[in-house]
Design a protein around this motif. Structure first.
Motif, PDB file in Angstrom:
ATOM      1  N   TYR A   1       2.620   0.128  -0.559  1.00  0.00           N
ATOM      2  CA  TYR A   1       1.773   0.534   0.946  1.00  0.00           C
ATOM      3  C   TYR A   1       3.009   0.958   1.576  1.00  0.00           C
ATOM      4  O   TYR A   1       4.159   0.131   1.824  1.00  0.00           O
ATOM      5  CB  TYR A   1       1.080  -0.828   1.344  1.00  0.00           C
TER       6      TYR A   1
ATOM      7  N   HIS B   1       1.385  -4.121   9.478  1.00  0.00           N
ATOM      8  CA  HIS B   1       1.893  -3.432   8.213  1.00  0.00           C
ATOM      9  C   HIS B   1       2.100  -4.486   7.354  1.00  0.00           C
ATOM     10  O   HIS B   1       1.952  -4.745   6.127  1.00  0.00           O
ATOM     11  CB  HIS B   1       3.050  -2.588   8.347  1.00  0.00           C
ATOM     12  N   LEU B   2       2.725  -5.604   7.979  1.00  0.00           N
ATOM     13  CA  LEU B   2       3.568  -6.606   6.944  1.00  0.00           C
ATOM     14  C   LEU B   2       2.424  -7.617   6.360  1.00  0.00           C
ATOM     15  O   LEU B   2       2.731  -8.387   5.490  1.00  0.00           O
ATOM     16  CB  LEU B   2       4.335  -7.324   7.957  1.00  0.00           C
TER      17      LEU B   2
ATOM     18  N   GLU C   1       2.062  -7.090   2.693  1.00  0.00           N
ATOM     19  CA  GLU C   1       3.220  -7.872   1.976  1.00  0.00           C
ATOM     20  C   GLU C   1       2.552  -9.138   1.655  1.00  0.00           C
ATOM     21  O   GLU C   1       2.845  -9.557   0.711  1.00  0.00           O
ATOM     22  CB  GLU C   1       4.485  -7.908   2.712  1.00  0.00           C
ATOM     23  N   GLN C   2       1.963  -9.722   2.595  1.00  0.00           N
ATOM     24  CA  GLN C   2       1.451 -11.183   2.477  1.00  0.00           C
ATOM     25  C   GLN C   2       0.456 -11.158   1.335  1.00  0.00           C
ATOM     26  O   GLN C   2       0.140 -12.329   0.589  1.00  0.00           O
ATOM     27  CB  GLN C   2       0.913 -11.460   3.562  1.00  0.00           C
TER      28      GLN C   2
ATOM     29  N   ARG D   1       3.605  -4.380  -2.603  1.00  0.00           N
ATOM     30  CA  ARG D   1       5.030  -3.991  -1.963  1.00  0.00           C
ATOM     31  C   ARG D   1       4.849  -3.172  -0.922  1.00  0.00           C
ATOM     32  O   ARG D   1       4.336  -2.175  -0.905  1.00  0.00           O
ATOM     33  CB  ARG D   1       5.765  -3.073  -3.251  1.00  0.00           C
ATOM     34  N   THR D   2       5.672  -3.478   0.499  1.00  0.00           N
ATOM     35  CA  THR D   2       5.545  -2.784   1.709  1.00  0.00           C
ATOM     36  C   THR D   2       6.822  -2.297   2.114  1.00  0.00           C
ATOM     37  O   THR D   2       7.803  -3.046   2.105  1.00  0.00           O
ATOM     38  CB  THR D   2       4.859  -3.791   2.545  1.00  0.00           C
ATOM     39  N   CYS D   3       6.676  -0.947   2.524  1.00  0.00           N
ATOM     40  CA  CYS D   3       7.843  -0.364   3.248  1.00  0.00           C
ATOM     41  C   CYS D   3       7.280   0.087   4.472  1.00  0.00           C
ATOM     42  O   CYS D   3       6.139   0.508   4.760  1.00  0.00           O
ATOM     43  CB  CYS D   3       8.436   0.826   2.515  1.00  0.00           C
TER      44      CYS D   3
ATOM     45  N   ASN E   1      11.569  -2.186  -0.745  1.00  0.00           N
ATOM     46  CA  ASN E   1      10.671  -2.699   0.342  1.00  0.00           C
ATOM     47  C   ASN E   1      11.427  -3.040   1.478  1.00  0.00           C
ATOM     48  O   ASN E   1      12.558  -2.845   1.834  1.00  0.00           O
ATOM     49  CB  ASN E   1       9.835  -3.973  -0.212  1.00  0.00           C
ATOM     50  N   GLY E   2      10.577  -3.376   2.734  1.00  0.00           N
ATOM     51  CA  GLY E   2      11.238  -3.582   3.751  1.00  0.00           C
ATOM     52  C   GLY E   2      11.187  -2.424   4.946  1.00  0.00           C
ATOM     53  O   GLY E   2      10.366  -1.426   4.514  1.00  0.00           O
TER      54      GLY E   2
END
Length: 301
Positions: free
Chosen positions: A115, A152-153, A156-157, A161-163, A222-223
Motif C-alpha cells: 500500500y 495510511h498507517l 501497516e497494522q 507493507r506500507t509506504c 516501507n515507511g
C-alpha cells in the motif's frame, strides 16, 4: 528477490493528474490498473469502479486480483479558497477515502501485499533541513497531512507493507502548479511570489511516478519518503529558469505577500512557505532521478 511483481494495482484518485500519469506508467510496464472514481469516467487502458466517499459507497469488485493499492484520493487543495466548508471537504475527502479503503481491505478476502499513501511536504514547518523525521507543523495543511498519514498507517497494522510519500511541488507543464505559473507567462508576466527567497521543494511528475513505481517494486521498502528532487530552488531562481526556457521570457513581477494573501487567503502558505526538504532517504534506497535539476524538465528529449 527484492523485486516484487505486482500484476494488478488499484489506484484511488486515479483520475487526477498524478493518477493518470501513474496509470500509463503501470500499463506500459505490463500491469493491470483498477481505478476508483467518483464519476465513472473511463481512463484509457484501465478498469474503472465507482465509489463515493460522501455516501460511504465502494464497489468491492475493485479489489479483485489486486496486489497493491495506491491512494492519492482527495479534493483539490489549491483550486478553491479555503472557506471553513472547503477545509472540511479537503480534510474529509482524504480521511474518509482512506478509511473507506481500509474498511474494504479489512472486510474482504484479498491478496493485497503493498500500500502506498500520498501525503505532502505541507506536513513540515518552515526550515532548511527537513527530513522524514522532522515533526509536523501546526498549520491546517500540516494537521491534515499528519492525520492522513496516521490513516495510511492502519494498513501497516494489518501486515500490509506500507509506504507514505510526502509529495513536493509537482512540476508538470500539463498540470499542477507549473501549469498555473505558465498561464501567467501568456500575459508576459513571470511571477515571483513574495520576496522570492523561499525554498521550493519540487519534483517532476516523471520522478514522482517513478518513485511510486520503485517503492512498489522493491518489497524491502516501507515507511515515509520525501517525494522531492535533490536540488530544491528558491522561488526567484525557479521563475528565472522557467524564463530561460521560453522564447518570450516575460517581465519579472514581484507579487508582494500582502497582495497574495488578499488573492489566496490561507492557501498562500503553500506558495510562501520556506521549505527546503531533503531527498537523502530516497537517494539512499537507490532511486535514480530522471530530473535531478529543474532546468532539465524543459529540455526536449
Amino acid at each position: 528477490s527484492n523485486m516484487n511483481s505486482c500484476k494488478r494495482i488499484l489506484i484511488a484518485g486515479g483520475s487526477g493528474f498524478i493518477g493518470k500519469q501513474l496509470t500509463q506508467l503501470f500499463i506500459q510496464n505490463g500491469m493491470e490498473v483498477h481505478i476508483l472514481s467518483r464519476t465513472k469516467k473511463a481512463v484509457s487502458g484501465a478498469q474503472t469502479f465507482y465509489w463515493s466517499t460522501e455516501s460511504n459507497l465502494i464497489d468491492d469488485a475493485c479489489l479483485e486480483g489486486v496486489d497493491a493499492i495506491i491512494n492519492l484520493a482527495g479534493d483539490g487543495i489549491v483550486d478553491r479558497p479555503w472557506s471553513d466548508k472547503r477545509k472540511t471537504e479537503i480534510y474529509n475527502s482524504r480521511i474518509n477515502a482512506t478509511k473507506l479503503l481500509f474498511d474494504l481491505v479489512y472486510k474482504h478476502k484479498n491478496q493485497v501485499t503493498a500500500y502506498i499513501g500520498a501525503s505532502a511536504i505541507g506536513v513540515y514547518p518552515e526550515g532548511i533541513n527537513l527530513t522524514e523525521n522532522t515533526l509536523p507543523a501546526d498549520t491546517f495543511l500540516a494537521k491534515l497531512c499528519h492525520q492522513w498519514e496516521l490513516e495510511h498507517l492502519m494498513f501497516e497494522q494489518r501486515g500490509i507493507r506500507t509506504c507514505i510519500v510526502r509529495i513536493g511541488l509537482v512540476m508538470n507543464p500539463q498540470g499542477g502548479m507549473l501549469k498555473e505559473i505558465l498561464k501567467s507567462f501568456r500575459f508576459f508576466i513571470a511571477p515571483v511570489f513574495g520576496n522570492g527567497n523561499q525554498w521550493q521543494s519540487w519534483i517532476s511528475i516523471n520522478d514522482l511516478c517513478g518513485l511510486f513505481f520503485y517503492l512498489l517494486s522493491n518489497n524491502q521498502l516501507n515507511g515515509i519518503y520525501n517525494g522531492v528532487a535533490p536540488c530544491p530552488l528558491m522561488a526567484k531562481d525557479m521563475i528565472q529558469q522557467i524564463r530561460n526556457s521560453r522564447k518570450m521570457p516575460g517581465v519579472l513581477v514581484h507579487i508582494p505577500s500582502s497582495v497574495l494573501k488578499l488573492m489566496m487567503g490561507e492557501r498562500v502558505e503553500m506558495l510562501l512557505a520556506n521549505q527546503k526538504v531533503m531527498s537523502d532517504k530516497v537517494e539512499a534506497i537507490g532511486y535514480n532521478y530522471i530530473h535531478r535539476d529543474f532546468s532539465s524538465i524543459f529540455k526536449k528529449k
